[in-house]
Design an enzyme around this catalytic site. Structure first.
Site, PDB file in Angstrom:
ATOM      1  N   ARG A  37      -3.815   6.976   0.417  1.00  0.00           N
ATOM      2  CA  ARG A  37      -4.322   8.226   0.995  1.00  0.00           C
ATOM      3  C   ARG A  37      -3.360   8.945   1.932  1.00  0.00           C
ATOM      4  NH1 ARG A  37     -10.033   6.655   3.294  1.00  0.00           N
ATOM      5  NH2 ARG A  37      -9.084   4.597   3.184  1.00  0.00           N
ATOM      6  N   ASP A  82      -6.669  -3.255  -7.506  1.00  0.00           N
ATOM      7  CA  ASP A  82      -7.201  -3.885  -6.304  1.00  0.00           C
ATOM      8  C   ASP A  82      -7.382  -5.370  -6.552  1.00  0.00           C
ATOM      9  OD1 ASP A  82      -8.229  -2.965  -3.560  1.00  0.00           O
ATOM     10  OD2 ASP A  82      -9.679  -4.467  -4.191  1.00  0.00           O
ATOM     11  N   ARG A 115      -7.224  11.668  -6.452  1.00  0.00           N
ATOM     12  CA  ARG A 115      -8.491  10.991  -6.177  1.00  0.00           C
ATOM     13  C   ARG A 115      -9.651  11.990  -6.205  1.00  0.00           C
ATOM     14  NH1 ARG A 115     -11.802   9.079  -1.948  1.00  0.00           N
ATOM     15  NH2 ARG A 115     -12.083   6.803  -1.841  1.00  0.00           N
ATOM     16  N   ARG A 151       0.824  -1.220   0.000  1.00  0.00           N
ATOM     17  CA  ARG A 151       0.000   0.000   0.000  1.00  0.00           C
ATOM     18  C   ARG A 151       0.859   1.271   0.000  1.00  0.00           C
ATOM     19  NH1 ARG A 151      -5.559  -0.656   1.830  1.00  0.00           N
ATOM     20  NH2 ARG A 151      -6.158  -2.601   0.843  1.00  0.00           N
ATOM     21  N   TYR A 209     -14.560 -12.166   0.230  1.00  0.00           N
ATOM     22  CA  TYR A 209     -15.311 -10.978  -0.189  1.00  0.00           C
ATOM     23  C   TYR A 209     -16.519 -11.361  -1.052  1.00  0.00           C
ATOM     24  CZ  TYR A 209     -11.600  -7.982   1.598  1.00  0.00           C
ATOM     25  OH  TYR A 209     -10.719  -7.340   2.427  1.00  0.00           O
TER      26      TYR A 209
HETATM   27  O1  1CP Z   1       0.073  -1.531  -2.547  1.00  0.00           O
HETATM   28  C1  1CP Z   1      -0.259  -0.675  -3.376  1.00  0.00           C
HETATM   29  O2  1CP Z   1       0.163   0.496  -3.327  1.00  0.00           O
HETATM   30  C2  1CP Z   1      -1.091  -1.108  -4.588  1.00  0.00           C
HETATM   31  C3  1CP Z   1      -2.496  -0.946  -4.487  1.00  0.00           C
HETATM   32  C4  1CP Z   1      -3.426  -1.917  -3.753  1.00  0.00           C
HETATM   33  C5  1CP Z   1      -3.290  -3.267  -3.402  1.00  0.00           C
HETATM   34  C6  1CP Z   1      -2.066  -4.144  -3.531  1.00  0.00           C
HETATM   35  C7  1CP Z   1      -4.726  -1.529  -3.397  1.00  0.00           C
HETATM   36  C8  1CP Z   1      -5.285  -0.186  -3.598  1.00  0.00           C
HETATM   37  N1  1CP Z   1      -5.389  -2.621  -2.902  1.00  0.00           N
HETATM   38  C9  1CP Z   1      -4.522  -3.691  -2.873  1.00  0.00           C
HETATM   39  C10 1CP Z   1      -4.823  -5.080  -2.462  1.00  0.00           C
HETATM   40  C11 1CP Z   1      -5.999  -5.334  -1.571  1.00  0.00           C
HETATM   41  N2  1CP Z   1      -7.259  -4.832  -1.653  1.00  0.00           N
HETATM   42  C12 1CP Z   1      -5.982  -6.278  -0.520  1.00  0.00           C
HETATM   43  C13 1CP Z   1      -4.803  -7.144  -0.188  1.00  0.00           C
HETATM   44  C14 1CP Z   1      -3.755  -6.402   0.555  1.00  0.00           C
HETATM   45  C15 1CP Z   1      -4.117  -5.991   1.941  1.00  0.00           C
HETATM   46  O3  1CP Z   1      -4.424  -6.908   2.731  1.00  0.00           O
HETATM   47  O4  1CP Z   1      -4.063  -4.802   2.232  1.00  0.00           O
HETATM   48  C16 1CP Z   1      -7.259  -6.295   0.066  1.00  0.00           C
HETATM   49  C17 1CP Z   1      -7.717  -7.141   1.228  1.00  0.00           C
HETATM   50  C18 1CP Z   1      -8.056  -5.383  -0.662  1.00  0.00           C
HETATM   51  C19 1CP Z   1      -9.502  -5.098  -0.465  1.00  0.00           C
HETATM   52  C20 1CP Z   1      -9.710  -3.655  -0.258  1.00  0.00           C
HETATM   53  N3  1CP Z   1      -9.748  -2.739  -1.264  1.00  0.00           N
HETATM   54  C21 1CP Z   1      -9.772  -2.956   0.967  1.00  0.00           C
HETATM   55  C22 1CP Z   1      -9.704  -3.576   2.354  1.00  0.00           C
HETATM   56  C23 1CP Z   1     -11.076  -3.796   2.871  1.00  0.00           C
HETATM   57  C24 1CP Z   1     -11.084  -4.637   4.124  1.00  0.00           C
HETATM   58  O5  1CP Z   1     -11.790  -5.653   4.120  1.00  0.00           O
HETATM   59  O6  1CP Z   1     -10.380  -4.289   5.073  1.00  0.00           O
HETATM   60  C25 1CP Z   1      -9.896  -1.581   0.670  1.00  0.00           C
HETATM   61  C26 1CP Z   1     -10.021  -0.431   1.637  1.00  0.00           C
HETATM   62  C27 1CP Z   1      -9.876  -1.455  -0.747  1.00  0.00           C
HETATM   63  C28 1CP Z   1      -9.865  -0.213  -1.544  1.00  0.00           C
HETATM   64  C29 1CP Z   1      -8.500   0.237  -1.883  1.00  0.00           C
HETATM   65  N4  1CP Z   1      -7.608  -0.497  -2.637  1.00  0.00           N
HETATM   66  C30 1CP Z   1      -6.448   0.211  -2.800  1.00  0.00           C
HETATM   67  C31 1CP Z   1      -6.595   1.467  -2.127  1.00  0.00           C
HETATM   68  C32 1CP Z   1      -5.561   2.556  -2.104  1.00  0.00           C
HETATM   69  C33 1CP Z   1      -7.873   1.472  -1.554  1.00  0.00           C
HETATM   70  C34 1CP Z   1      -8.484   2.604  -0.762  1.00  0.00           C
HETATM   71  C35 1CP Z   1      -9.209   3.464  -1.750  1.00  0.00           C
HETATM   72  C36 1CP Z   1      -9.386   4.859  -1.294  1.00  0.00           C
HETATM   73  O7  1CP Z   1     -10.137   5.039  -0.355  1.00  0.00           O
HETATM   74  O8  1CP Z   1      -8.812   5.766  -1.938  1.00  0.00           O
END
Ligand code: 1CP
Length: 357
Positions: free
Chosen positions: A32, A78, A41, A28, A155
């Protein structure tokens, strides 16, 4: 700041070859916590609008690399793109995280699922990989990724995030054949997705098994490990110096590191709940290891961050007979939106300085 050593560090470390210093990237690392991300964004309107536009996805991927001397870029996307393309319809509720409009809760819904076409339904992801690879221009390698079958199924069945995973665990208990059918089609999709990202230019592939650790050991082996093994075995990724390394990251699955090392993966991502010395002992030099600083360390002050980074580096070396080779520095899980970018700077600089050979 591009040098040949920076470009090679991650790939060489994943092959357990000597490097000038330990490579570092952060899960990540785009997000943000960066004001420039929040600005992009706000202009794009939403996370999905950013992820579905290859030029914006590229811009956001590069943002952390402009600030920090990171050794890899990770595709901005994602894990939930696959179920979205399977027809579940991903959407976001502000402050609540991802949701699906059509979760799959029974055998009939599962029977209708098919592997999406990578160059049509998921073309925006492959286009983003191609644009980012071109813009990186050899400076650092690009990491592509997918969720693990189990984590994606969580999910897909729960319809979003979950505290107790009650629905999918009930399915595992009451309708195991249906859940295996779901995991099987998702595994086929994950393999096709990673292969397509590799063909589009991704140089390293990582699978996130974020929710593997919510399973009992018996259920973990049946519903997660079995499918991770299929991915590691069946994903075509070349040989020798041309091989595209596969990293399996699991959260709360330290107990299973030995079994994960037997899957055929090239490297394992480790969370912060065990010492890397212990992780090396469990995997015995069969794989490279990635991790494992507690992400909340970034809430500490610079001296504390530097001290904790040094402990992670030294724990790996201590377990590995005094050698730092085969270690990729990372957090044990992703960064949070309220983290201080200056602290990331401190961390990246400390990892390189403290591990300089
Ligand atoms: O790492 C990076 O910079 C690349 C971007 C990336 C990756 C690798 C994003 C962007 N998401 C992910 C993978 C991801 N998505 C995972 C596996 C990694 C981890 O465990 O963190 C998971 C579980 C998700 C699912 C997901 N998508 C969540 C988590 C929800 C939960 O159940 O806790 C969330 C918040 C998202 C949205 C998302 N994806 C990525 C970002 C930056 C965001 C937030 C979007 C925003 O609000 O701007």
């Amino acid at each position: 700041m591009t040098s040949p050593s920076r470009h090679d560090r991650l790939l060489r470390a994943l092959r357990r070859e000597p490097v000038d210093c330990t490579p570092v990237w952060l899960m990540r690392q785009a997000g943000r916590y960066l004001p420039e991300y929040r600005a992009t964004r706000a202009k794009a309107g939403s996370f999905l609008a950013m992820a579905k536009n290859p030029d914006i996805a590229c811009e956001v991927t590069l943002q952390p690399l402009r600030r920090f001397d990171l050794d890899a870029a990770i595709l901005f996307s994602d894990i939930l793109t696959i179920p979205d393309a399977m027809g579940l319809e991903l959407y976001f509720v502000e402050g609540e995280g991802p949701k699906f409009r059509h979760p799959v809760r029974d055998a009939a819904a599962i029977a209708k699922l098919a592997v999406p076409d990578m160059e049509t339904e998921l073309r925006y992801v492959m286009d983003a990989v191609r644009v980012i690879r071109r813009e990186l221009d050899g400076s650092v390698p690009l990491i592509g990724f997918s969720g693990s079958p189990w984590t994606l199924a969580c999910y897909m069945v729960e319809g979003g995030g979950s505290k107790d995973f009650a629905l999918i665990k009930a399915m595992a208990l009451n309708e195991p054949a249906a859940l295996h059918q779901l995991l099987s089609v998702v595994t086929d999709a994950v393999i096709a997705y990673l292969a397509a990202q590799r063909a589009a230019g991704a140089q390293v592939l990582q699978v996130f098994d974020t929710w593997g650790g919510v399973l009992s050991p018996t259920m973990y082996r049946e519903f997660s490990l079995r499918y991770l093994t299929r991915i590691a075995q069946e994903l075509e990724r070349g040989d020798g110096a041309e091989r595209t390394p596969l990293i399996l990251f699991g959260k709360g699955t330290g107990l299973h590191l030995g079994a994960l090392a037997d899957t055929g993966a090239d490297a394992l991502g480790v969370d912060w709940t065990l010492d890397l010395a212990d992780a090396v002992a469990r995997t015995g030099g069969r794989v490279a290891l990635q991790g494992n600083l507690d992400p909340t360390t970034l809430y500490g002050n610079p001296a504390a961050i530097e001290r904790a980074a040094g402990q992670v580096l030294d724990s790996y070396a201590q377990g590995n007979g005094g050698s730092r080779e085969g270690h990729v520095f990372n957090l044990g899980h992703g960064m949070s939106p309220d983290m201080n970018p200056d602290h990331v700077q401190v961390l990246v600089e400390a990892v390189h300085r403290l591990s300089r050979r």
